[in-house]
Motif scaffolding. Structure first.
Motif, PDB file in Angstrom:
ATOM      1  N   MET A   1     -21.095 -23.479  23.737  1.00  0.00           N
ATOM      2  CA  MET A   1     -20.464 -23.383  24.962  1.00  0.00           C
ATOM      3  C   MET A   1     -19.313 -22.310  25.062  1.00  0.00           C
ATOM      4  O   MET A   1     -18.504 -22.247  23.989  1.00  0.00           O
ATOM      5  N   VAL A   2     -19.180 -21.414  26.375  1.00  0.00           N
ATOM      6  CA  VAL A   2     -18.470 -20.248  26.454  1.00  0.00           C
ATOM      7  C   VAL A   2     -17.135 -21.161  26.612  1.00  0.00           C
ATOM      8  O   VAL A   2     -16.865 -21.807  27.886  1.00  0.00           O
ATOM      9  N   LYS A   3     -15.888 -20.421  25.850  1.00  0.00           N
ATOM     10  CA  LYS A   3     -14.547 -21.083  26.040  1.00  0.00           C
ATOM     11  C   LYS A   3     -13.983 -20.186  26.807  1.00  0.00           C
ATOM     12  O   LYS A   3     -13.817 -18.931  26.370  1.00  0.00           O
ATOM     13  N   LEU A   4     -12.932 -20.303  28.075  1.00  0.00           N
ATOM     14  CA  LEU A   4     -12.385 -19.804  28.668  1.00  0.00           C
ATOM     15  C   LEU A   4     -10.890 -20.030  28.883  1.00  0.00           C
ATOM     16  O   LEU A   4     -10.601 -21.277  28.862  1.00  0.00           O
ATOM     17  N   LEU A   5      -9.953 -19.339  28.862  1.00  0.00           N
ATOM     18  CA  LEU A   5      -8.599 -19.491  28.836  1.00  0.00           C
ATOM     19  C   LEU A   5      -8.061 -18.958  30.073  1.00  0.00           C
ATOM     20  O   LEU A   5      -8.091 -17.690  30.300  1.00  0.00           O
ATOM     21  N   ILE A   6      -7.351 -19.532  30.847  1.00  0.00           N
ATOM     22  CA  ILE A   6      -6.899 -19.079  32.161  1.00  0.00           C
ATOM     23  C   ILE A   6      -5.124 -19.386  31.992  1.00  0.00           C
ATOM     24  O   ILE A   6      -4.773 -20.552  31.713  1.00  0.00           O
TER      25      ILE A   6
ATOM     26  N   VAL B   1      -9.619 -23.512  36.835  1.00  0.00           N
ATOM     27  CA  VAL B   1     -10.099 -24.261  35.581  1.00  0.00           C
ATOM     28  C   VAL B   1     -11.072 -25.292  36.111  1.00  0.00           C
ATOM     29  O   VAL B   1     -12.180 -25.364  35.472  1.00  0.00           O
ATOM     30  N   ASP B   2     -11.008 -26.061  36.968  1.00  0.00           N
ATOM     31  CA  ASP B   2     -11.735 -27.231  37.592  1.00  0.00           C
ATOM     32  C   ASP B   2     -13.029 -26.420  38.031  1.00  0.00           C
ATOM     33  O   ASP B   2     -14.147 -27.040  37.779  1.00  0.00           O
ATOM     34  N   THR B   3     -13.027 -25.348  38.593  1.00  0.00           N
ATOM     35  CA  THR B   3     -14.116 -24.615  39.298  1.00  0.00           C
ATOM     36  C   THR B   3     -14.978 -23.978  37.998  1.00  0.00           C
ATOM     37  O   THR B   3     -16.233 -24.157  37.877  1.00  0.00           O
ATOM     38  N   LEU B   4     -14.366 -23.634  36.935  1.00  0.00           N
ATOM     39  CA  LEU B   4     -15.004 -23.060  35.695  1.00  0.00           C
ATOM     40  C   LEU B   4     -15.891 -24.074  34.923  1.00  0.00           C
ATOM     41  O   LEU B   4     -16.795 -23.854  34.373  1.00  0.00           O
TER      42      LEU B   4
ATOM     43  N   GLU C   1     -19.013 -25.145  36.646  1.00  0.00           N
ATOM     44  CA  GLU C   1     -19.815 -24.185  36.443  1.00  0.00           C
ATOM     45  C   GLU C   1     -20.371 -24.061  35.010  1.00  0.00           C
ATOM     46  O   GLU C   1     -21.123 -23.363  34.513  1.00  0.00           O
ATOM     47  N   GLY C   2     -19.995 -25.216  34.162  1.00  0.00           N
ATOM     48  CA  GLY C   2     -20.483 -25.086  32.750  1.00  0.00           C
ATOM     49  C   GLY C   2     -19.819 -24.554  31.456  1.00  0.00           C
ATOM     50  O   GLY C   2     -20.432 -24.479  30.408  1.00  0.00           O
ATOM     51  N   TYR C   3     -18.796 -23.842  31.757  1.00  0.00           N
ATOM     52  CA  TYR C   3     -17.802 -23.491  30.854  1.00  0.00           C
ATOM     53  C   TYR C   3     -16.796 -24.409  30.275  1.00  0.00           C
ATOM     54  O   TYR C   3     -16.431 -25.368  30.930  1.00  0.00           O
ATOM     55  N   GLU C   4     -16.214 -24.305  29.200  1.00  0.00           N
ATOM     56  CA  GLU C   4     -15.230 -24.909  28.644  1.00  0.00           C
ATOM     57  C   GLU C   4     -13.898 -24.201  29.128  1.00  0.00           C
ATOM     58  O   GLU C   4     -13.761 -23.069  28.495  1.00  0.00           O
ATOM     59  N   ALA C   5     -13.059 -24.719  29.886  1.00  0.00           N
ATOM     60  CA  ALA C   5     -12.104 -24.044  30.360  1.00  0.00           C
ATOM     61  C   ALA C   5     -10.698 -24.824  30.234  1.00  0.00           C
ATOM     62  O   ALA C   5     -10.740 -26.047  30.426  1.00  0.00           O
ATOM     63  N   TYR C   6      -9.644 -23.943  30.065  1.00  0.00           N
ATOM     64  CA  TYR C   6      -8.294 -24.625  29.849  1.00  0.00           C
ATOM     65  C   TYR C   6      -7.466 -23.740  29.992  1.00  0.00           C
ATOM     66  O   TYR C   6      -7.667 -22.427  30.405  1.00  0.00           O
ATOM     67  N   GLY C   7      -6.183 -24.209  30.527  1.00  0.00           N
ATOM     68  CA  GLY C   7      -5.313 -23.254  31.206  1.00  0.00           C
ATOM     69  C   GLY C   7      -3.596 -23.218  30.677  1.00  0.00           C
ATOM     70  O   GLY C   7      -3.535 -24.495  29.897  1.00  0.00           O
TER      71      GLY C   7
ATOM     72  N   PRO D   1     -10.664 -18.457  22.662  1.00  0.00           N
ATOM     73  CA  PRO D   1     -11.453 -18.382  23.723  1.00  0.00           C
ATOM     74  C   PRO D   1     -12.444 -17.009  23.682  1.00  0.00           C
ATOM     75  O   PRO D   1     -12.124 -16.002  22.939  1.00  0.00           O
ATOM     76  N   ASP D   2     -13.649 -17.248  24.344  1.00  0.00           N
ATOM     77  CA  ASP D   2     -14.606 -16.021  24.431  1.00  0.00           C
ATOM     78  C   ASP D   2     -14.144 -15.149  25.446  1.00  0.00           C
ATOM     79  O   ASP D   2     -14.367 -13.852  25.636  1.00  0.00           O
ATOM     80  N   LEU D   3     -13.091 -15.620  26.385  1.00  0.00           N
ATOM     81  CA  LEU D   3     -12.580 -14.531  27.324  1.00  0.00           C
ATOM     82  C   LEU D   3     -11.351 -15.131  28.004  1.00  0.00           C
ATOM     83  O   LEU D   3     -11.122 -16.532  27.946  1.00  0.00           O
ATOM     84  N   ILE D   4     -10.393 -14.498  28.535  1.00  0.00           N
ATOM     85  CA  ILE D   4      -9.211 -14.751  28.859  1.00  0.00           C
ATOM     86  C   ILE D   4      -8.677 -14.352  30.294  1.00  0.00           C
ATOM     87  O   ILE D   4      -9.162 -12.921  30.529  1.00  0.00           O
TER      88      ILE D   4
END
Length: 195
Positions: free
Chosen positions: A1-6, A18-21, A24-30, A46-49
């Protein structure tokens, strides 16, 4: 799963993104501050910031600069989301290595498109790098045996001749053959060190 940091100091916006992502199927944290974001980036890789520019304490420029200086976080795709739309701000961000800019307020589709584009670009770069490494491996595997055999054949050949003809050789011939063996051994040592 793609990890995103906000990273954004506006709590409501941070949670909405974060909730939207996650939906959408991402692992997101803020993170609500730059220092916290850097710590999470180092911890989770993360895979993207996605990061705001204007934050108290450490701003987004400082976050990006810090992450680019560390080998474990230097290649993570980085998107600024900001209300700052000035050319100088964009230029500064690009000079630091930002991959994209989103101007607040932005539609969710714009955020998702930017993330998809940057993840795809990083995947393509990783695949190209892996292909290059594989080609390099194949070249080494093909070239190495030949490169090693040449000096080994010289060493073995002259050593065999010395052994078989030692009784009938003159000292200057023994010295010349020993020099050939020494040169081949030096070449083999250099090859070994290079590979």
């Amino acid at each position: 799963m793609v990890k995103l940091l906000i990273i954004d100091d506006t709590r409501d916006l941070l949670h909405d993104v974060v909730d939207t992502l996650v939906l959408e199927g991402y692992e997101a944290y803020g993170a609500e501050a730059g220092e916290e974001g850097i710590a999470l980036a180092r911890q989770h890789r993360p895979d993207l910031i996605v990061c705001d520019i204007m934050m108290p304490g450490m701003d987004g420029f400082a976050v990006l600069k810090t992450l680019r200086q560390s080998p474990e976080t230097s290649t993570i795709p980085f998107i600024f989301m900001t209300a700052k739309t000035g050319r100088d701000d964009r230029r500064m961000g690009m000079n630091l290595g930002a991959d994209d800019f989103l101007t607040k307020p932005f539609p969710v589709e714009e955020l998702l498109n930017s993330i998809t584009t940057q993840i795809a670009k990083r995947r393509d770069l990783n695949q190209a790098a892996e292909k290059h490494v594989q080609q390099l491996r194949e070249t080494i595997v093909t070239a190495l045996p030949h490169e090693l055999r040449t000096p080994l054949n010289t060493i073995i050949g002259f050593a065999d001749m010395l052994e078989l003809e030692a009784a009938s050789l003159k000292p200057d011939q023994i010295i010349a053959w020993a020099q050939h063996i020494g040169s081949a051994a030096d070449r083999l040592l250099r090859l070994n060190e290079n590979y």
